[in-house]
Design a protein around this motif. Structure first.
Motif, PDB file in Angstrom:
ATOM      1  N   UNK A  23      10.552   5.353   6.512  1.00 33.48           N
ATOM      2  CA  UNK A  23       9.500   5.662   5.536  1.00 33.48           C
ATOM      3  C   UNK A  23       8.182   4.998   5.913  1.00 33.48           C
ATOM      4  N   UNK A  24       8.249   3.771   6.428  1.00 27.29           N
ATOM      5  CA  UNK A  24       7.011   3.097   6.819  1.00 27.29           C
ATOM      6  C   UNK A  24       6.380   3.772   8.029  1.00 27.29           C
ATOM      7  N   UNK A  49       2.003   7.191  10.038  1.00 27.48           N
ATOM      8  CA  UNK A  49       1.573   8.468  10.612  1.00 27.48           C
ATOM      9  C   UNK A  49       0.587   9.173   9.694  1.00 27.48           C
ATOM     10  N   UNK A  50       0.830   9.135   8.387  1.00 27.09           N
ATOM     11  CA  UNK A  50      -0.085   9.776   7.435  1.00 27.09           C
ATOM     12  C   UNK A  50      -1.476   9.172   7.507  1.00 27.09           C
ATOM     13  N   UNK A  51      -1.537   7.886   7.788  1.00 28.47           N
ATOM     14  CA  UNK A  51      -2.828   7.210   7.871  1.00 28.47           C
ATOM     15  C   UNK A  51      -3.442   7.285   9.266  1.00 28.47           C
ATOM     16  N   UNK A  52      -2.750   7.974  10.202  1.00 32.82           N
ATOM     17  CA  UNK A  52      -3.271   8.103  11.557  1.00 32.82           C
ATOM     18  C   UNK A  52      -3.114   6.853  12.395  1.00 32.82           C
ATOM     19  N   UNK A  53      -2.133   6.013  12.054  1.00 33.15           N
ATOM     20  CA  UNK A  53      -1.922   4.745  12.755  1.00 33.15           C
ATOM     21  C   UNK A  53      -0.940   4.962  13.908  1.00 33.15           C
ATOM     22  N   UNK A  56       0.830  -1.207   0.000  1.00 29.47           N
ATOM     23  CA  UNK A  56       0.000   0.000   0.000  1.00 29.47           C
ATOM     24  C   UNK A  56       0.864   1.255   0.000  1.00 29.47           C
ATOM     25  N   UNK A  57       1.963   1.236   0.767  1.00 28.65           N
ATOM     26  CA  UNK A  57       2.870   2.377   0.786  1.00 28.65           C
ATOM     27  C   UNK A  57       3.504   2.599  -0.584  1.00 28.65           C
ATOM     28  N   UNK A  58       3.878   1.519  -1.249  1.00 28.22           N
ATOM     29  CA  UNK A  58       4.457   1.627  -2.584  1.00 28.22           C
ATOM     30  C   UNK A  58       3.462   2.216  -3.578  1.00 28.22           C
ATOM     31  N   UNK A  59       2.235   1.733  -3.528  1.00 29.35           N
ATOM     32  CA  UNK A  59       1.209   2.207  -4.455  1.00 29.35           C
ATOM     33  C   UNK A  59       0.869   3.666  -4.182  1.00 29.35           C
ATOM     34  N   UNK A  60       0.815   4.053  -2.916  1.00 28.40           N
ATOM     35  CA  UNK A  60       0.554   5.459  -2.604  1.00 28.40           C
ATOM     36  C   UNK A  60       1.667   6.344  -3.163  1.00 28.40           C
ATOM     37  N   UNK A  61       2.903   5.874  -3.058  1.00 34.12           N
ATOM     38  CA  UNK A  61       4.031   6.625  -3.593  1.00 34.12           C
ATOM     39  C   UNK A  61       3.951   6.773  -5.114  1.00 34.12           C
ATOM     40  N   UNK A  62       3.306   5.819  -5.778  1.00 37.67           N
ATOM     41  CA  UNK A  62       3.184   5.857  -7.233  1.00 37.67           C
ATOM     42  C   UNK A  62       2.253   6.958  -7.715  1.00 37.67           C
ATOM     43  N   UNK A  63       1.434   7.503  -6.807  1.00 37.86           N
ATOM     44  CA  UNK A  63       0.562   8.610  -7.170  1.00 37.86           C
ATOM     45  C   UNK A  63      -0.686   8.180  -7.908  1.00 37.86           C
TER      46      UNK A  63
END
Length: 328
Positions: free
Chosen positions: A186-187, A192-196, A142-149
């Protein structure tokens, strides 16, 4: 399967293919029973608390003084239930609690019903954080895909590694992608961006020792299952990979689900000196139902025991999930 350094079993019948996540040795009851041959004793059951919240921030009816658990600085803390965000199904949380009272080990479970708009969360506060084992591979993806924009596209190399990481739970592929995404720093930024706020990435390259809770992992599942965090193309990339998980690893949150219903899931399993870690993340949708669910177990006496616990919780969730085709 994820083996932290120094904890991979040698002659316990668990080495070789299983240690790298090969399919044939994972899900059949016979192999799970063999996996339970480590002679690990589960600690005594401890008092549990329900984490659940009423719609609009009002405290939902719950036992144990309606307390919820949080992690702060690596410590399990207790706070009033009204401070926890989200809507809740306190009835289902209570059923989770009742079922788990008779199960060994410790569990954190959360379920969001998109049809009803409710969330049920139950977390045993006796431990500070639950290891993800290989379920963190979904977080990495999911982090990789989010980075892909907006394109949601991975490079050819990333796509090939991601398929191995998800479909057969390949550890080498996960380690490569963990490094690609930027490792623990980075993870942690992604979490943090997802509020976790109860999730901390495993140190160094020990991604399987990431610690989390069921409630936190709903944020990742929401990002995948529903619009908002990822682009439509990104969500499609993740979902398509989850559909490649091999049959031998499709246990856990498939429990009790009606035939023909889509269950996009990623599981994790890890024997530790304190007992087994069994984890399962899923988006279940079909037959009028649509929900996401995360279950984390630890200190169980065997692999099969943990799987049974997850499947029992899955059955309760499926029965409780609201159907869009039902009256009312």
């Amino acid at each position: 399967m994820y083996w932290p350094a120094g904890e991979a079993p040698g002659s316990a019948g668990l080495g070789g293919p299983l240690a790298v996540g090969a399919p044939a040795a994972v899900s059949a009851p016979a192999s799970a029973a063999r996996a339970g041959g480590l002679g690990i004793i589960s600690p005594a059951l401890v008092r549990r608390r329900v984490e659940a919240v009423g719609t609009g921030g009002a405290a939902a009816p719950a036992t144990d003084g309606a307390l919820a658990t949080r992690q702060a600085g690596g410590l399990a803390t207790v706070e009033p239930i009204a401070a926890v965000r989200g809507a809740a199904s306190s009835g289902l949380a209570a059923r989770f609690r009742g079922y788990l009272a008779g199960r060994p080990g410790h569990v954190s479970v959360a379920m969001y019903d998109a049809v009803a708009g409710t969330t049920a969360v139950y977390t045993d506060p006796a431990v500070a954080g639950y290891e993800t084992a290989s379920s963190v591979k979904l977080d990495i993806l999911t982090a990789l895909v989010q980075r892909a924009g907006a394109s949601g596209r991975l490079t050819a190399r990333e796509q090939a590694l991601a398929r191995r990481m998800i479909s057969v739970s390949d550890n080498a592929a996960a380690s490569a992608l963990w490094a690609d995404v930027g490792g623990a720093p980075a993870m942690n930024a992604f979490f943090a961006r997802l509020g976790m706020h109860a999730t901390t990435a495993g140190p160094g390259g020990k991604w399987g020792l990431t610690r989390t809770t069921g409630a936190d992992q709903l944020a990742v599942l929401r990002a995948i299952a529903y619009p908002g965090t990822l682009s439509a193309a990104g969500r499609a990339t993740v979902s398509s990979l989850l559909r490649t998980v091999i049959p031998a690893q499709r246990w856990g949150l498939t429990g009790g689900v009606a035939a023909g219903v889509a269950v996009e899931l990623k599981n994790g399993w890890l024997p530790r000196t304190s007992g087994w870690v069994i984890t399962s993340l899923a988006h279940v949708h079909g037959a009028g139902r649509d929900y996401i669910m995360a279950v984390y177990t630890k200190n169980g006496p065997s692999m099969q025991s943990g799987i049974t616990t997850v499947q029992g919780l899955s059955t309760l969730a499926w029965k409780a999930a609201r159907s869009s085709t039902s009256a009312g």
